[in-house]
Motif scaffolding. Structure first.
Motif, PDB file in Angstrom:
ATOM      1  N   ALA A 162      -2.614  -3.285   3.030  1.00  0.00           N
ATOM      2  CA  ALA A 162      -2.817  -2.005   2.363  1.00  0.00           C
ATOM      3  C   ALA A 162      -1.828  -1.908   1.210  1.00  0.00           C
ATOM      4  CB  ALA A 162      -2.603  -0.851   3.327  1.00  0.00           C
ATOM      5  N   CYS A 163      -2.325  -1.432   0.068  1.00  0.00           N
ATOM      6  CA  CYS A 163      -1.466  -1.259  -1.094  1.00  0.00           C
ATOM      7  C   CYS A 163      -0.752   0.079  -0.980  1.00  0.00           C
ATOM      8  CB  CYS A 163      -2.300  -1.316  -2.370  1.00  0.00           C
ATOM      9  SG  CYS A 163      -1.293  -1.113  -3.856  1.00  0.00           S
ATOM     10  N   LYS A 164       0.547   0.076  -1.204  1.00  0.00           N
ATOM     11  CA  LYS A 164       1.334   1.303  -1.144  1.00  0.00           C
ATOM     12  C   LYS A 164       1.086   2.187  -2.362  1.00  0.00           C
ATOM     13  CE  LYS A 164       5.191  -0.650   1.467  1.00  0.00           C
ATOM     14  NZ  LYS A 164       6.643  -0.933   1.442  1.00  0.00           N
ATOM     15  N   ASP A 165       0.652   1.587  -3.462  1.00  0.00           N
ATOM     16  CA  ASP A 165       0.489   2.332  -4.706  1.00  0.00           C
ATOM     17  C   ASP A 165      -0.917   2.918  -4.868  1.00  0.00           C
ATOM     18  OD1 ASP A 165       3.127   1.685  -5.287  1.00  0.00           O
ATOM     19  OD2 ASP A 165       2.561  -0.111  -6.394  1.00  0.00           O
ATOM     20  N   CYS A 166      -1.965   2.078  -4.749  1.00  0.00           N
ATOM     21  CA  CYS A 166      -3.327   2.564  -4.996  1.00  0.00           C
ATOM     22  C   CYS A 166      -4.081   2.882  -3.705  1.00  0.00           C
ATOM     23  CB  CYS A 166      -4.129   1.564  -5.830  1.00  0.00           C
ATOM     24  SG  CYS A 166      -4.564   0.020  -4.989  1.00  0.00           S
ATOM     25  N   GLY A 167      -3.546   2.482  -2.534  1.00  0.00           N
ATOM     26  CA  GLY A 167      -4.183   2.795  -1.261  1.00  0.00           C
ATOM     27  C   GLY A 167      -5.321   1.873  -0.869  1.00  0.00           C
ATOM     28  N   ARG A 168      -5.565   0.813  -1.630  1.00  0.00           N
ATOM     29  CA  ARG A 168      -6.651  -0.123  -1.321  1.00  0.00           C
ATOM     30  C   ARG A 168      -6.353  -0.870  -0.026  1.00  0.00           C
ATOM     31  NH1 ARG A 168      -7.935  -5.787  -3.413  1.00  0.00           N
ATOM     32  NH2 ARG A 168     -10.145  -5.970  -2.970  1.00  0.00           N
ATOM     33  N   HIS A 169      -7.370  -1.025   0.833  1.00  0.00           N
ATOM     34  CA  HIS A 169      -7.267  -1.786   2.081  1.00  0.00           C
ATOM     35  C   HIS A 169      -8.190  -2.982   1.970  1.00  0.00           C
ATOM     36  CE1 HIS A 169      -5.223   1.261   4.654  1.00  0.00           C
ATOM     37  NE2 HIS A 169      -5.669   2.051   3.701  1.00  0.00           N
ATOM     38  N   PHE A 170      -7.733  -4.157   2.442  1.00  0.00           N
ATOM     39  CA  PHE A 170      -8.594  -5.336   2.469  1.00  0.00           C
ATOM     40  C   PHE A 170      -8.128  -6.312   3.531  1.00  0.00           C
ATOM     41  CE2 PHE A 170      -5.278  -6.215  -0.594  1.00  0.00           C
ATOM     42  CZ  PHE A 170      -4.935  -7.529  -0.362  1.00  0.00           C
ATOM     43  N   ASP A 171      -9.053  -7.167   3.974  1.00  0.00           N
ATOM     44  CA  ASP A 171      -8.777  -8.215   4.958  1.00  0.00           C
ATOM     45  C   ASP A 171      -8.797  -9.556   4.256  1.00  0.00           C
ATOM     46  OD1 ASP A 171      -8.792  -6.290   6.951  1.00  0.00           O
ATOM     47  OD2 ASP A 171     -10.896  -6.615   7.439  1.00  0.00           O
ATOM     48  N   ILE A 172      -7.973 -10.485   4.752  1.00  0.00           N
ATOM     49  CA  ILE A 172      -7.927 -11.820   4.169  1.00  0.00           C
ATOM     50  C   ILE A 172      -7.634 -12.838   5.274  1.00  0.00           C
ATOM     51  CG2 ILE A 172      -5.484 -11.676   3.560  1.00  0.00           C
ATOM     52  CD1 ILE A 172      -6.259 -13.230   0.972  1.00  0.00           C
ATOM     53  N   PHE A 173      -8.261 -14.005   5.187  1.00  0.00           N
ATOM     54  CA  PHE A 173      -7.999 -15.114   6.110  1.00  0.00           C
ATOM     55  C   PHE A 173      -6.796 -15.883   5.595  1.00  0.00           C
ATOM     56  CE2 PHE A 173     -12.632 -14.580   6.621  1.00  0.00           C
ATOM     57  CZ  PHE A 173     -12.665 -14.351   7.974  1.00  0.00           C
ATOM     58  N   GLN A 174      -5.817 -16.109   6.462  1.00  0.00           N
ATOM     59  CA  GLN A 174      -4.619 -16.864   6.090  1.00  0.00           C
ATOM     60  C   GLN A 174      -4.179 -17.737   7.246  1.00  0.00           C
ATOM     61  OE1 GLN A 174      -2.025 -13.482   4.886  1.00  0.00           O
ATOM     62  NE2 GLN A 174      -1.669 -14.735   3.065  1.00  0.00           N
ATOM     63  N   ASP A 175      -3.632 -18.907   6.916  1.00  0.00           N
ATOM     64  CA  ASP A 175      -3.006 -19.766   7.912  1.00  0.00           C
ATOM     65  C   ASP A 175      -1.698 -19.127   8.378  1.00  0.00           C
ATOM     66  OD1 ASP A 175      -4.665 -21.923   8.343  1.00  0.00           O
ATOM     67  OD2 ASP A 175      -3.854 -23.079   6.676  1.00  0.00           O
ATOM     68  N   PHE A 176      -1.245 -19.547   9.560  1.00  0.00           N
ATOM     69  CA  PHE A 176       0.036 -19.062  10.062  1.00  0.00           C
ATOM     70  C   PHE A 176       1.178 -19.481   9.145  1.00  0.00           C
ATOM     71  CE2 PHE A 176      -2.381 -19.199  14.093  1.00  0.00           C
ATOM     72  CZ  PHE A 176      -2.249 -17.869  14.447  1.00  0.00           C
TER      73      PHE A 176
ATOM     74  N   GLU B  64       1.110 -19.813   5.857  1.00  0.00           N
ATOM     75  CA  GLU B  64       1.082 -19.197   4.534  1.00  0.00           C
ATOM     76  C   GLU B  64       1.993 -17.966   4.493  1.00  0.00           C
ATOM     77  OE1 GLU B  64      -2.680 -18.596   2.479  1.00  0.00           O
ATOM     78  OE2 GLU B  64      -3.627 -19.801   4.054  1.00  0.00           O
ATOM     79  N   ALA B  65       2.574 -17.745   3.331  1.00  0.00           N
ATOM     80  CA  ALA B  65       3.422 -16.569   3.135  1.00  0.00           C
ATOM     81  C   ALA B  65       2.558 -15.319   3.027  1.00  0.00           C
ATOM     82  CB  ALA B  65       4.253 -16.729   1.870  1.00  0.00           C
ATOM     83  N   SER B  66       3.110 -14.184   3.443  1.00  0.00           N
ATOM     84  CA  SER B  66       2.393 -12.912   3.348  1.00  0.00           C
ATOM     85  C   SER B  66       2.199 -12.527   1.888  1.00  0.00           C
ATOM     86  CB  SER B  66       3.171 -11.804   4.047  1.00  0.00           C
ATOM     87  OG  SER B  66       3.277 -12.080   5.415  1.00  0.00           O
ATOM     88  N   LEU B  67       1.100 -11.834   1.618  1.00  0.00           N
ATOM     89  CA  LEU B  67       0.858 -11.343   0.266  1.00  0.00           C
ATOM     90  C   LEU B  67       1.782 -10.169  -0.011  1.00  0.00           C
ATOM     91  CD1 LEU B  67      -3.054 -11.359   0.175  1.00  0.00           C
ATOM     92  CD2 LEU B  67      -1.488 -13.122  -0.620  1.00  0.00           C
ATOM     93  N   THR B  68       2.245 -10.049  -1.253  1.00  0.00           N
ATOM     94  CA  THR B  68       3.161  -8.963  -1.609  1.00  0.00           C
ATOM     95  C   THR B  68       2.669  -8.156  -2.796  1.00  0.00           C
ATOM     96  OG1 THR B  68       4.450 -10.483  -2.970  1.00  0.00           O
ATOM     97  CG2 THR B  68       5.189 -10.160  -0.698  1.00  0.00           C
ATOM     98  N   VAL B  69       1.674  -8.670  -3.559  1.00  0.00           N
ATOM     99  CA  VAL B  69       1.200  -8.004  -4.764  1.00  0.00           C
ATOM    100  C   VAL B  69      -0.284  -7.685  -4.625  1.00  0.00           C
ATOM    101  CG1 VAL B  69       0.906  -8.220  -7.264  1.00  0.00           C
ATOM    102  CG2 VAL B  69       2.911  -9.198  -6.163  1.00  0.00           C
ATOM    103  N   CYS B  70      -0.657  -6.438  -4.920  1.00  0.00           N
ATOM    104  CA  CYS B  70      -2.052  -6.003  -4.852  1.00  0.00           C
ATOM    105  C   CYS B  70      -2.852  -6.691  -5.959  1.00  0.00           C
ATOM    106  CB  CYS B  70      -2.129  -4.493  -5.009  1.00  0.00           C
ATOM    107  SG  CYS B  70      -3.811  -3.836  -5.036  1.00  0.00           S
ATOM    108  N   PRO B  71      -3.997  -7.289  -5.623  1.00  0.00           N
ATOM    109  CA  PRO B  71      -4.794  -7.966  -6.640  1.00  0.00           C
ATOM    110  C   PRO B  71      -5.468  -6.991  -7.623  1.00  0.00           C
ATOM    111  CG  PRO B  71      -5.896  -8.057  -4.508  1.00  0.00           C
ATOM    112  CD  PRO B  71      -4.555  -7.451  -4.287  1.00  0.00           C
ATOM    113  N   GLU B  72      -5.503  -5.692  -7.289  1.00  0.00           N
ATOM    114  CA  GLU B  72      -6.166  -4.729  -8.150  1.00  0.00           C
ATOM    115  C   GLU B  72      -5.203  -4.021  -9.108  1.00  0.00           C
ATOM    116  OE1 GLU B  72      -9.040  -1.254  -7.028  1.00  0.00           O
ATOM    117  OE2 GLU B  72      -9.671  -3.106  -6.035  1.00  0.00           O
TER     118      GLU B  72
ATOM    119  N   HIS C 186       2.699  -2.826  -4.642  1.00  0.00           N
ATOM    120  CA  HIS C 186       3.299  -3.444  -3.462  1.00  0.00           C
ATOM    121  C   HIS C 186       2.340  -3.386  -2.280  1.00  0.00           C
ATOM    122  CE1 HIS C 186       7.182  -3.808  -5.401  1.00  0.00           C
ATOM    123  NE2 HIS C 186       7.077  -2.548  -5.805  1.00  0.00           N
ATOM    124  N   LEU C 187       2.189  -4.507  -1.577  1.00  0.00           N
ATOM    125  CA  LEU C 187       1.339  -4.580  -0.395  1.00  0.00           C
ATOM    126  C   LEU C 187       2.180  -4.536   0.859  1.00  0.00           C
ATOM    127  CD1 LEU C 187      -1.258  -7.410  -1.137  1.00  0.00           C
ATOM    128  CD2 LEU C 187      -1.683  -4.971  -1.037  1.00  0.00           C
TER     129      LEU C 187
END
Length: 67
Positions: free
Chosen positions: A7-21, A23-31, A35-36
């Motif tokens: 969930a983005c702290k700024d725009c409120g967008r929610h999304f799901d993503i497939f990641q390996d164990f 992989e580093a966590s995402l920190t930047v909203c693609p939109e 901050h995620l």
């Protein structure tokens, strides 16, 4: 591969993503480039059917005790 919800702290967008164990966590909203944060929910494990208890696999005619 596990699915993580962000969930983005700024725009409120929610999304799901497939990641390996590994992989580093995402920190930047693609939109909005905000901050995620990773959201954590309940674990999706449900035990149904026989075999949950040790005695479930035994036939009904044999009990563990001798009479």
């Amino acid at each position: 591969m596990p699915t993580y919800e962000y969930a983005c702290k700024d725009c409120g967008r929610h999304f799901d993503i497939f990641q390996d164990f590994s992989e580093a966590s995402l920190t930047v909203c693609p939109e909005c480039q905000g901050h995620l944060r990773k959201k954590f929910g309940t674990v999706g494990v449900t035990f149904k059917g026989s075999g949950f208890y040790r005695t479930d696999s035994r036939s009904s005619g044999s009990s563990g005790s001798s009479e």
